[in-house]
Design a protein around this motif. Structure first.
Motif, PDB file in Angstrom:
ATOM      1  N   ASP A  31       0.879  -1.193   0.000  1.00  0.00           N
ATOM      2  CA  ASP A  31       0.000   0.000   0.000  1.00  0.00           C
ATOM      3  C   ASP A  31       0.900   1.222   0.000  1.00  0.00           C
ATOM      4  N   PRO A  32       0.869   2.028  -1.065  1.00  0.00           N
ATOM      5  CA  PRO A  32       1.760   3.206  -1.096  1.00  0.00           C
ATOM      6  C   PRO A  32       1.519   4.166   0.048  1.00  0.00           C
ATOM      7  N   ALA A  33       0.294   4.155   0.614  1.00  0.00           N
ATOM      8  CA  ALA A  33       0.007   5.057   1.731  1.00  0.00           C
ATOM      9  C   ALA A  33       0.627   4.582   3.037  1.00  0.00           C
ATOM     10  N   LEU A  34       0.981   3.274   3.107  1.00  0.00           N
ATOM     11  CA  LEU A  34       1.523   2.714   4.346  1.00  0.00           C
ATOM     12  C   LEU A  34       2.956   2.227   4.211  1.00  0.00           C
ATOM     13  N   HIS A  35       3.339   1.864   2.990  1.00  0.00           N
ATOM     14  CA  HIS A  35       4.649   1.258   2.796  1.00  0.00           C
ATOM     15  C   HIS A  35       5.530   2.138   1.917  1.00  0.00           C
ATOM     16  N   GLU A  36       6.793   1.984   2.150  1.00  0.00           N
ATOM     17  CA  GLU A  36       7.810   2.629   1.321  1.00  0.00           C
ATOM     18  C   GLU A  36       8.674   1.523   0.716  1.00  0.00           C
ATOM     19  N   ALA A  37       8.564   1.353  -0.598  1.00  0.00           N
ATOM     20  CA  ALA A  37       9.284   0.259  -1.279  1.00  0.00           C
ATOM     21  C   ALA A  37      10.742   0.645  -1.457  1.00  0.00           C
ATOM     22  N   LEU A  38      11.629  -0.123  -0.841  1.00  0.00           N
ATOM     23  CA  LEU A  38      13.064   0.118  -0.987  1.00  0.00           C
ATOM     24  C   LEU A  38      13.659  -0.637  -2.171  1.00  0.00           C
ATOM     25  N   PHE A  39      13.096  -1.788  -2.446  1.00  0.00           N
ATOM     26  CA  PHE A  39      13.618  -2.600  -3.555  1.00  0.00           C
ATOM     27  C   PHE A  39      12.549  -3.614  -3.959  1.00  0.00           C
ATOM     28  N   GLU A  40      12.779  -4.276  -5.086  1.00  0.00           N
ATOM     29  CA  GLU A  40      11.939  -5.373  -5.567  1.00  0.00           C
ATOM     30  C   GLU A  40      12.800  -6.631  -5.666  1.00  0.00           C
ATOM     31  N   MET A  41      12.188  -7.743  -5.388  1.00  0.00           N
ATOM     32  CA  MET A  41      12.920  -9.008  -5.427  1.00  0.00           C
ATOM     33  C   MET A  41      11.971 -10.102  -5.956  1.00  0.00           C
ATOM     34  N   PRO A  42      12.519 -11.028  -6.747  1.00  0.00           N
ATOM     35  CA  PRO A  42      11.679 -12.141  -7.221  1.00  0.00           C
ATOM     36  C   PRO A  42      11.507 -13.192  -6.138  1.00  0.00           C
ATOM     37  N   ASP A  43      10.305 -13.727  -6.029  1.00  0.00           N
ATOM     38  CA  ASP A  43      10.016 -14.772  -5.051  1.00  0.00           C
ATOM     39  C   ASP A  43       8.857 -15.597  -5.611  1.00  0.00           C
ATOM     40  N   PRO A  44       9.172 -16.783  -6.142  1.00  0.00           N
ATOM     41  CA  PRO A  44       8.103 -17.594  -6.763  1.00  0.00           C
ATOM     42  C   PRO A  44       7.079 -18.105  -5.768  1.00  0.00           C
ATOM     43  N   ASP A  45       7.428 -18.077  -4.462  1.00  0.00           N
ATOM     44  CA  ASP A  45       6.494 -18.602  -3.468  1.00  0.00           C
ATOM     45  C   ASP A  45       5.476 -17.547  -2.994  1.00  0.00           C
ATOM     46  N   LYS A  46       5.690 -16.292  -3.367  1.00  0.00           N
ATOM     47  CA  LYS A  46       4.811 -15.220  -2.901  1.00  0.00           C
ATOM     48  C   LYS A  46       4.133 -14.560  -4.107  1.00  0.00           C
ATOM     49  N   ALA A  47       3.024 -13.966  -3.832  1.00  0.00           N
ATOM     50  CA  ALA A  47       2.279 -13.295  -4.892  1.00  0.00           C
ATOM     51  C   ALA A  47       2.959 -11.984  -5.250  1.00  0.00           C
ATOM     52  N   PRO A  48       2.980 -11.640  -6.520  1.00  0.00           N
ATOM     53  CA  PRO A  48       3.581 -10.356  -6.906  1.00  0.00           C
ATOM     54  C   PRO A  48       2.833  -9.177  -6.256  1.00  0.00           C
ATOM     55  N   GLY A  49       3.571  -8.171  -5.882  1.00  0.00           N
ATOM     56  CA  GLY A  49       2.985  -6.984  -5.264  1.00  0.00           C
ATOM     57  C   GLY A  49       2.747  -7.113  -3.778  1.00  0.00           C
ATOM     58  N   THR A  50       3.308  -8.136  -3.170  1.00  0.00           N
ATOM     59  CA  THR A  50       3.195  -8.287  -1.714  1.00  0.00           C
ATOM     60  C   THR A  50       4.529  -7.987  -1.069  1.00  0.00           C
TER      61      THR A  50
END
Length: 250
Positions: free
Chosen positions: A204-223
């Motif tokens: 949630d852009p209102a609650l989180h500050e994204a520092l980086f992106e990483m691939p993770d096949p076990d998790k849903a994208p955008g989490t």
């Protein structure tokens, strides 16, 4: 003269008295002036003769016209007394409306001035009290929060004291740190501060500050894949966004 004084008030009697008086006056003028040895007297002055007719006094002079009758002294005093009594009554009756209006306006002015002074004083007292209250509120606004942190300070002191003992173990240190964290969260909760930010939360852009992106096949994208710093809210308002790493889309 005695005959003139005794004259009645009838017209006929008055005429007879007047004729007798005229005859006496003519006889007196005909007498020669008496001469005194070694001295001379002043010439006789015309004498005044009074004839009473009713309430009016007539004055006759020898060979001259009659003089107007002198006003009665009793009548003059009565008139003066009546005028003196009438003057205060006229002064009371003839009051000045302008003076009364001025007195009323002056009284109203004094009353309004007194009310204004009291209102200004009351307003000044209210302003001073409100200013002191605001100043104290700003100065001691964090008093409750600071008091709640005292337990956290005590927990940290207990943890350090336990770690410095000879028989201290890592489990003891961990237990002390956990106790300190629990006390801190309790202090936060008493002031309306809540912690948020966990793995697998939706970004949630209102609650989180994204520092980086990483691939993770076990998790849903955008989490949220990793939490670097948790976020905090104060009564529902975000005071610090959570710093996280987000699962990259495939």
């Amino acid at each position: 003269l005695r005959l003139a004084r005794r004259a009645t008030t009838t017209p006929a009697a008055n005429m007879r008295a007047a004729r007798r008086t005229s005859a006496l006056l003519r006889a007196r003028r005909a007498r020669p002036a008496a001469s005194l040895t070694g001295s001379s007297r002043a010439a006789p002055q015309p004498q005044r003769h009074h004839i009473w007719s009713g309430n009016h006094l007539r004055s006759f002079f020898s060979g001259k016209a009659d003089e107007p009758a002198a006003p009665d002294a009793a009548t003059t005093d009565a008139d003066a007394a009546a005028d003196a009594d009438a003057e205060p009554a006229a002064a009371v009756d003839e009051s000045d409306p302008a003076a009364e209006a001025l007195a009323d306006m002056t009284k109203q002015r004094d009353e309004l001035k007194d009310q204004l002074i009291r209102a200004i004083a009351e307003q000044e007292n209210t302003r001073r009290i409100a200013s002191n209250d605001v100043s104290n509120a700003k100065r001691f606004a964090s008093q409750g929060f600071a008091k709640s942190l005292l337990d956290v300070s005590d927990a940290l002191g207990y943890a350090l004291a336990a770690a410095e003992k000879d028989d201290a173990t890592l489990a003891t240190l961990v237990e002390g740190v956990e106790m300190t964290k629990t006390a801190l969260h309790k202090a936060f909760g008493s002031q309306g501060v809540a912690e948020f930010g966990a793995v697998d939360d939706a970004f949630d852009p209102a609650l989180h500050e994204a520092l980086f992106e990483m691939p993770d096949p076990d998790k849903a994208p955008g989490t949220v894949a990793q939490v670097v710093k948790t976020g905090f809210t104060l009564h529902g308002r975000v005071i610090r966004a959570a710093q996280v790493g987000v699962v990259k889309k495939a």
